[in-house]
Every structure is written in C-alpha cells, then in structure tokens.
Design an enzyme around this catalytic site. Structure first.
Site, PDB file in Angstrom:
ATOM      1  N   TYR A  71      18.292  57.339  62.407  1.00  0.00           N
ATOM      2  CA  TYR A  71      17.018  57.991  62.724  1.00  0.00           C
ATOM      3  C   TYR A  71      16.839  58.162  64.227  1.00  0.00           C
ATOM      4  CZ  TYR A  71      15.359  57.466  57.934  1.00  0.00           C
ATOM      5  OH  TYR A  71      15.209  57.567  56.576  1.00  0.00           O
ATOM      6  N   VAL A  72      17.425  57.243  65.002  1.00  0.00           N
ATOM      7  CA  VAL A  72      17.277  57.314  66.448  1.00  0.00           C
ATOM      8  C   VAL A  72      18.424  58.117  67.066  1.00  0.00           C
ATOM      9  CG1 VAL A  72      17.223  55.960  68.582  1.00  0.00           C
ATOM     10  CG2 VAL A  72      15.974  55.169  66.580  1.00  0.00           C
ATOM     11  N   THR A 117      19.794  47.130  64.132  1.00  0.00           N
ATOM     12  CA  THR A 117      19.666  45.711  64.499  1.00  0.00           C
ATOM     13  C   THR A 117      18.632  45.080  63.574  1.00  0.00           C
ATOM     14  OG1 THR A 117      18.041  46.409  66.134  1.00  0.00           O
ATOM     15  CG2 THR A 117      20.244  46.015  66.939  1.00  0.00           C
ATOM     16  N   THR A 164      16.546  42.500  60.991  1.00  0.00           N
ATOM     17  CA  THR A 164      16.175  41.097  61.140  1.00  0.00           C
ATOM     18  C   THR A 164      17.234  40.251  60.435  1.00  0.00           C
ATOM     19  OG1 THR A 164      13.872  41.760  61.157  1.00  0.00           O
ATOM     20  CG2 THR A 164      14.306  39.436  60.725  1.00  0.00           C
ATOM     21  N   GLU A 219       8.707  58.287  64.362  1.00  0.00           N
ATOM     22  CA  GLU A 219       9.191  59.154  63.286  1.00  0.00           C
ATOM     23  C   GLU A 219       8.109  60.144  62.893  1.00  0.00           C
ATOM     24  OE1 GLU A 219      11.182  57.072  60.095  1.00  0.00           O
ATOM     25  OE2 GLU A 219      12.027  55.716  61.572  1.00  0.00           O
ATOM     26  N   CYS A 225      10.426  49.442  62.819  1.00  0.00           N
ATOM     27  CA  CYS A 225      10.340  48.808  64.141  1.00  0.00           C
ATOM     28  C   CYS A 225       9.294  47.711  64.288  1.00  0.00           C
ATOM     29  CB  CYS A 225      10.094  49.871  65.194  1.00  0.00           C
ATOM     30  SG  CYS A 225      11.572  50.816  65.538  1.00  0.00           S
ATOM     31  N   PHE A 226       8.041  47.992  63.888  1.00  0.00           N
ATOM     32  CA  PHE A 226       6.948  47.102  64.276  1.00  0.00           C
ATOM     33  C   PHE A 226       7.195  45.646  63.868  1.00  0.00           C
ATOM     34  CE2 PHE A 226       3.212  50.306  64.824  1.00  0.00           C
ATOM     35  CZ  PHE A 226       3.872  50.839  65.900  1.00  0.00           C
ATOM     36  N   LYS A 271       9.871  44.148  62.741  1.00  0.00           N
ATOM     37  CA  LYS A 271      11.122  43.608  63.286  1.00  0.00           C
ATOM     38  C   LYS A 271      10.961  43.237  64.768  1.00  0.00           C
ATOM     39  CE  LYS A 271      14.204  46.639  64.294  1.00  0.00           C
ATOM     40  NZ  LYS A 271      15.286  47.182  65.074  1.00  0.00           N
TER      41      LYS A 271
HETATM   42  C1  UDX Z   1      18.435  51.749  65.052  1.00  0.00           C
HETATM   43  C2  UDX Z   1      17.884  50.335  65.218  1.00  0.00           C
HETATM   44  O1  UDX Z   1      17.563  49.825  63.946  1.00  0.00           O
HETATM   45  C3  UDX Z   1      16.683  50.285  66.083  1.00  0.00           C
HETATM   46  O2  UDX Z   1      16.372  48.949  66.379  1.00  0.00           O
HETATM   47  C4  UDX Z   1      16.935  50.979  67.360  1.00  0.00           C
HETATM   48  O3  UDX Z   1      15.765  51.094  68.088  1.00  0.00           O
HETATM   49  C5  UDX Z   1      17.605  52.299  67.181  1.00  0.00           C
HETATM   50  O4  UDX Z   1      18.697  52.253  66.290  1.00  0.00           O
HETATM   51  P1  UDX Z   1      17.808  53.652  63.354  1.00  0.00           P
HETATM   52  O5  UDX Z   1      18.503  54.762  64.041  1.00  0.00           O
HETATM   53  O6  UDX Z   1      16.510  53.944  62.696  1.00  0.00           O
HETATM   54  O7  UDX Z   1      17.452  52.501  64.368  1.00  0.00           O
HETATM   55  O8  UDX Z   1      18.791  52.889  62.357  1.00  0.00           O
HETATM   56  P2  UDX Z   1      19.672  53.501  61.202  1.00  0.00           P
HETATM   57  O9  UDX Z   1      19.071  54.768  60.698  1.00  0.00           O
HETATM   58  O10 UDX Z   1      19.979  52.394  60.283  1.00  0.00           O
HETATM   59  O11 UDX Z   1      20.999  53.966  61.961  1.00  0.00           O
HETATM   60  C6  UDX Z   1      21.973  53.136  62.489  1.00  0.00           C
HETATM   61  C7  UDX Z   1      23.340  53.755  62.205  1.00  0.00           C
HETATM   62  O12 UDX Z   1      24.338  52.991  62.862  1.00  0.00           O
HETATM   63  C8  UDX Z   1      23.722  53.797  60.725  1.00  0.00           C
HETATM   64  O13 UDX Z   1      24.006  55.119  60.340  1.00  0.00           O
HETATM   65  C9  UDX Z   1      24.961  52.900  60.642  1.00  0.00           C
HETATM   66  O14 UDX Z   1      25.897  53.344  59.683  1.00  0.00           O
HETATM   67  C10 UDX Z   1      25.494  52.993  62.053  1.00  0.00           C
HETATM   68  N1  UDX Z   1      26.371  51.875  62.429  1.00  0.00           N
HETATM   69  C11 UDX Z   1      26.005  50.600  62.162  1.00  0.00           C
HETATM   70  C12 UDX Z   1      27.554  52.126  63.099  1.00  0.00           C
HETATM   71  O15 UDX Z   1      27.904  53.279  63.335  1.00  0.00           O
HETATM   72  N2  UDX Z   1      28.344  51.060  63.474  1.00  0.00           N
HETATM   73  C13 UDX Z   1      28.016  49.782  63.182  1.00  0.00           C
HETATM   74  O16 UDX Z   1      28.752  48.858  63.539  1.00  0.00           O
HETATM   75  C14 UDX Z   1      26.797  49.552  62.505  1.00  0.00           C
HETATM   76  C1  UDX Z   2       6.906  53.216  66.374  1.00  0.00           C
HETATM   77  C2  UDX Z   2       6.423  53.494  67.804  1.00  0.00           C
HETATM   78  O1  UDX Z   2       5.219  54.277  67.750  1.00  0.00           O
HETATM   79  C3  UDX Z   2       7.504  54.206  68.593  1.00  0.00           C
HETATM   80  O2  UDX Z   2       7.092  54.384  69.943  1.00  0.00           O
HETATM   81  C4  UDX Z   2       8.791  53.394  68.546  1.00  0.00           C
HETATM   82  O3  UDX Z   2       9.848  54.041  69.237  1.00  0.00           O
HETATM   83  C5  UDX Z   2       9.199  53.131  67.116  1.00  0.00           C
HETATM   84  O4  UDX Z   2       8.132  52.489  66.403  1.00  0.00           O
HETATM   85  P1  UDX Z   2       7.091  54.628  64.129  1.00  0.00           P
HETATM   86  O5  UDX Z   2       7.308  53.304  63.483  1.00  0.00           O
HETATM   87  O6  UDX Z   2       8.050  55.730  63.850  1.00  0.00           O
HETATM   88  O7  UDX Z   2       7.076  54.460  65.732  1.00  0.00           O
HETATM   89  O8  UDX Z   2       5.627  55.170  63.728  1.00  0.00           O
HETATM   90  P2  UDX Z   2       4.150  54.936  64.245  1.00  0.00           P
HETATM   91  O9  UDX Z   2       3.519  56.256  64.406  1.00  0.00           O
HETATM   92  O10 UDX Z   2       4.098  54.043  65.401  1.00  0.00           O
HETATM   93  O11 UDX Z   2       3.455  54.248  62.986  1.00  0.00           O
HETATM   94  C6  UDX Z   2       3.783  52.936  62.572  1.00  0.00           C
HETATM   95  C7  UDX Z   2       2.935  52.522  61.403  1.00  0.00           C
HETATM   96  O12 UDX Z   2       1.587  52.267  61.789  1.00  0.00           O
HETATM   97  C8  UDX Z   2       2.843  53.556  60.280  1.00  0.00           C
HETATM   98  O13 UDX Z   2       2.955  52.901  59.039  1.00  0.00           O
HETATM   99  C9  UDX Z   2       1.476  54.163  60.465  1.00  0.00           C
HETATM  100  O14 UDX Z   2       0.963  54.691  59.278  1.00  0.00           O
HETATM  101  C10 UDX Z   2       0.685  52.957  60.945  1.00  0.00           C
HETATM  102  N1  UDX Z   2      -0.512  53.316  61.714  1.00  0.00           N
HETATM  103  C11 UDX Z   2      -0.399  53.969  62.910  1.00  0.00           C
HETATM  104  C12 UDX Z   2      -1.777  52.953  61.242  1.00  0.00           C
HETATM  105  O15 UDX Z   2      -1.896  52.365  60.177  1.00  0.00           O
HETATM  106  N2  UDX Z   2      -2.880  53.273  61.988  1.00  0.00           N
HETATM  107  C13 UDX Z   2      -2.790  53.930  63.183  1.00  0.00           C
HETATM  108  O16 UDX Z   2      -3.845  54.187  63.802  1.00  0.00           O
HETATM  109  C14 UDX Z   2      -1.514  54.295  63.657  1.00  0.00           C
END
Ligand code: UDX
Ligand code: UDX
Length: 460
Positions: free
Chosen positions: A14-15, A91, A93, A164, A275-276, A278
């Site tokens: 996702y990132v 990464t 938990t 997201e 994220c939150f 974790k």
């Molecule tokens: C990840 C982390 O969870 C988050 O803490 C950080 O801020 C950004 O990267 P995200 O991109 O949402 O977030 O995770 P995920 O969608 O699970 O993607 C990670 C990818 O890394 C997976 O596609 C996985 O297959 C890959 N991976 C994992 C590798 O390529 N090599 C590895 O050794 C482990």
């Molecule tokens: C968060 C951070 O916002 C972002 O900066 C970081 O890089 C990754 O983690 P994300 O988890 O994608 O992003 O979504 P976010 O918009 O922050 O919402 C997190 C959760 O809080 C959601 O479940 C959302 O519905 C909830 N939320 C948010 C509330 O319940 N009330 C609010 O007012 C705002």
C-alpha cells in the site's frame, strides 16, 4: 533511454506501490523499479486490476508503467542495478517472543538489509520507508556495514505520511516531507540526493530534515497524536450519549478553536488501519523499554478507548434489540477501515462482525471495494455470513442495518426503499454518523447514532 537516476523500492504494498508511482510520474527522467518477494503481488501490479485501490492510482500507473515505472520479480538483479533503494516492507506487530503483541517484527527489514548487502556491487543510498521503531536505522547500518568490500551504504529515514483513500493527493501535495540522515558529509550528501527527488514537485519549505532518530520517532508520534484525537472524541461520545449532548456540536465548537483545529474529530466506531494501533503499541513498547511507565500507560489508553468504543457499539445493538440477536439478520454496510479503500486491516468491522456472529446473528455484508478482504478476514469464523455487492439486496429481509464505513454512497441510498424491505421494527446503527438521522427516523427506523440522542419510536 538513459535515465538520470535509478531507483528501486523493495515492497510493493500500500505504501511502496503508490509512492513509487508518484515519484515516477513526477520524474519522467528517473527509472523507478518496484520489486516484491511475493510474485503474485508483482503480477497484479502488471495486470489490469492493481492490488491496491486508491483514487487516481490506476490512471497514473497505466500511463507510465513500462515507460519509467517497472514492477519486477528479479529482486537480486534489481539490487545490483539501482543506486537508491527504498525499503517499504511490512513491519507487523510481533506475535511471539519478547515484546509479543507490542514490538514491531523487524525480521523482514533485517532480511531485506541482508539481501541488499549480499547482492550490491556498488555503493548505495538505502531509505527506510516502513514505519519502524526508533533506532532501526542503526541496525540496518550495522548489517550493511558488515560487508568486507569497499562499497558503502548510507541509511536515511523518510517516513510516509500519506493516508489510504487519499494517498495520491497526499503524495502530490504533502503537508511535509521528512528526511532523517546522519550529519556526516556522506549522510548530508545522501540527504541532498533524496531532497532533489522530492524537490521536483514539493516546495522547499515543506521538505524538512532532521537526525535519523527524530525522523523515525516523528512518524510514530504523528500517528499516535492522530489516533489520540479519535480516542478523545470517542471517549466524549460516550458521555454525550448519557447527557443528551450531541458529539457533532461539541466537536464543531471545540474544533473551531484554531489551537485545536477541526480535523480528526469525527466520532466513530473507532480507528482501524494498519498503522495506528501498531505504531502506538510500538511507542508503548519503546517507553517501557526505557523505563517510562507513566508515558507508556498514557498512550496505551488511546488503544483501550478504541476497543471500548467498539464494545460499546455492540452492547448498544444488543441492548436495543431486546437483548438477543440469535437468528436475527443484520446487514453490515461497509467493511473497509475507512472510505475509499478496499483495505480492511484492523478494521473495527472485523471485531464487530465476530462479536455479532458469537451472538448467533446472521450477517449480510456489503462494501463497494472490500468484500474480498472481508471474506478473508472472516474465513474460518463459525456462523452464517453472506457477501452481497448491492446494498439494497444486502439489507432486504434484515432486522438491523449497521453503517461501519463512511462511504459516500451510503449517504445517497434510498432509505425508504431499504426500510420497506426490512423486518419491522427496523433498527439503524450509524457507526459513522454519516446519515440524515431525522430523515431516517421519519421513514420509520429506530436510529442509534454515535454520541447523539437515539431516535426511537418505542415508548419509554
Ligand atoms: C508497510 C509497513 O507495514 C508500514 O509499517 C510502513 O509504513 C510501510 O510499509 P504497507 O505497504 O501497507 O506498509 O504493507 P504491505 O501492503 O503489507 O506491503 C509490504 C510488501 O512488502 C508486501 O507486498 C510484501 O510481500 C513485501 N515484502 C515483505 C518484501 O518484498 N520482502 C520482504 O522481505 C517482506
Ligand atoms: C494514517 C495517517 O493518517 C497517515 O498519515 C499515516 O501515514 C498512516 O496512518 P490511514 O490509517 O490510512 O492513515 O487513515 P486515517 O485517515 O488516518 O484514518 C485512520 C482511522 O481513523 C480510520 O479507521 C478512520 O475511519 C478513523 N477516523 C479518522 C475516525 O474515526 N475519526 C476521524 O475523525 C478520523
């Protein structure tokens, strides 16, 4: 074509995926390659249906894929080929050993560092993009410095702040870009290389620098502060329900103080997302490790309130539906942890669905993007669950309707039609406060919002 910079990202999640798509889009003279140890992930990035749903991502990827953005499986060759490597592996938990359920599991980060060391044939800049506990860069540096050859690695921290659902606009117009580096000549040189990339589209006052540890900690703290606002408003929503105050009115009045600000004050069934929780757990673990018990306790309660909010929501359903859900049909509208994403990681909907099934309720679940993930999350859970795309079909024949994700489309549904198709008395629990409650009440629903008086047709 000869590219000015060759950039690699390890981790096509996702990132990694959206971030690299934005860099490639903004820098057509750079070649960006994304690799992943999971070959299926790479196949989907190369297919018509991307593995991640983000508004605007599809168009960008389809425009530049194969031109200067490449998704590939040959991790080892790509490490050799590229000069700048972003690490964006997950990464989670830790689930075992010391720090279980709290500390970050760094095995993938370490494995990736070792992979980089093993296959590199020239010096490189390695950039932490994953959210990591403070001092992870040190571990990476030590692993990368353990090689015998002449090549060197400079480790930078560049946390991602995009959310997201708005990833592409957050990446295009970030509030800030944070780059942490060593203050050594080579550290500063690497830092300026990374600044050059972002400076292509981000104004210089928004690109801030710090030491590596501040940068790592800032990411954890930013997420902890955001989550804390949600827990703060949710804690007050419980009080509103007891006192007939209205949480939206309170949030508006409080948020108009410019020192507080109006964002992130929406009461809900609680925060989800990868994220939150974790990151706060990580912060708590870090504080405990350094003997800061009170600080750890303070942040831990942000998570406790989040769990409490979900329990309260379930208790409210049970109490108002005459103390039993056995055999009742409940329609869940929205399973994603927030609108505009198919992501369900840590979604409150998972916990709520499990609890309802434990009460022997029958569930129909609808979501415009997250049904596949919902089915994976609930696989193996005993109970009667149907996944139905069409919200009208999902609601038909149900006793209660639960709004669990703030999808815009739910605001526009024809609630008269839905009401007609439901079992009476019909219940509506709006876990996101997005509907017109008075209108739904007039239609005939018994309406239970969060932090506002219930609108019920029953005589008290
Ligand atoms: C990840 C982390 O969870 C988050 O803490 C950080 O801020 C950004 O990267 P995200 O991109 O949402 O977030 O995770 P995920 O969608 O699970 O993607 C990670 C990818 O890394 C997976 O596609 C996985 O297959 C890959 N991976 C994992 C590798 O390529 N090599 C590895 O050794 C482990
Ligand atoms: C968060 C951070 O916002 C972002 O900066 C970081 O890089 C990754 O983690 P994300 O988890 O994608 O992003 O979504 P976010 O918009 O922050 O919402 C997190 C959760 O809080 C959601 O479940 C959302 O519905 C909830 N939320 C948010 C509330 O319940 N009330 C609010 O007012 C705002």
């Amino acid at each position: 074509m000869k590219f000015k910079k060759k950039i690699l990202c390890i981790g096509a999640g996702y990132v990694g995926g959206p971030t690299m798509a934005m860099i490639a889009y903004k820098c057509p003279d750079y070649r960006i390659t994304v690799v992943d140890t999971n070959p299926d992930r790479i196949d989907s990035w190369n297919s018509a249906e991307l593995p991640v749903y983000e508004p605007g991502l599809d168009q960008i990827v389809k425009k530049i894929r194969g031109k200067n953005l490449f998704f590939r499986k040959d991790v080892e060759d790509q490490i050799k080929e590229n000069d700048i490597i972003f690490v964006s592996v997950n990464t989670p938990t830790k689930t075992y050993g010391a720090g279980a359920d709290m500390a970050a599991d760094l095995q993938f980060v370490e494995k990736t560092a070792r992979q980089i060391l093993k296959y590199s044939r020239s010096s490189k800049i390695v950039i932490e993009k994953s959210t990591l506990p403070v001092k992870t860069a040190l571990a990476m540096e030590r692993i990368l410095a353990s090689g015998k050859g002449k090549i060197t690695f400079e480790v930078l921290s560049n946390p991602e702040f995009m959310a997201e659902g708005t990833a592409m606009s957050d990446l295009e117009n970030p509030d800030r870009v944070l780059i942490g580096s060593r203050e050594t000549p080579s550290g500063l040189k690497a830092r300026s290389e990374l600044i050059d990339i972002y400076a292509r589209w981000v104004s210089s006052e928004k690109i801030i620098t710090s030491n590596i540890w501040s940068s790592e900690l800032s990411k954890l703290v930013a997420n902890a502060f955001l989550a804390q606002r949600v827990s703060s408003i949710n804690s007050i929503s419980a009080l509103c329900e007891k006192t007939d105050a209205d949480i939206s009115e309170v949030a508006k009045a409080v948020g108009m103080d410019s020192r507080v600000g109006s964002k992130f004050l929406k009461a809900s069934i609680g925060f989800g997302g990868s994220c939150f929780k974790k990151d706060i757990l990580n912060l708590v673990y870090l504080c405990r490790y350094y003997g800061l018990k009170e600080v750890a306790f303070y942040w831990e309660n942000v998570i406790k309130i989040n769990e409490y909010q979900q329990e309260r929501f379930i208790a409210n359903i049970l109490n108002n539906m005459f103390g039993t859900l056995a055999g009742k049909k409940i329609c869940i509208l929205g399973f994603a942890f927030k609108a505009d994403t198919g992501d369900t990681r840590e979604s409150p909907a998972i916990y709520i669905a499990q609890k309802l099934l434990a009460e022997h309720a029958e569930l129909t679940i609808s979501d415009p993007k997250a049904l596949k993930n919902a089915a994976v999350d609930l696989a193996g859970i005993k109970g009667n669950i149907k996944y139905i795309d069409d919200p009208y079909k999902a609601a038909a024949g149900c006793h209660a309707l639960l709004i669990l994700t703030d999808w815009d489309l739910y605001k526009r549904l024809d609630f008269e039609k839905i009401y007609r198709s439901m079992v009476k008395p019909a219940f509506l629990f709006d876990g996101r406060n997005i509907l017109d409650h008075k209108k739904c009440f007039k239609i005939g629903f018994n309406v239970y919002p969060i932090g506002k008086p219930a609108l019920s047709h029953f005589k008290q």
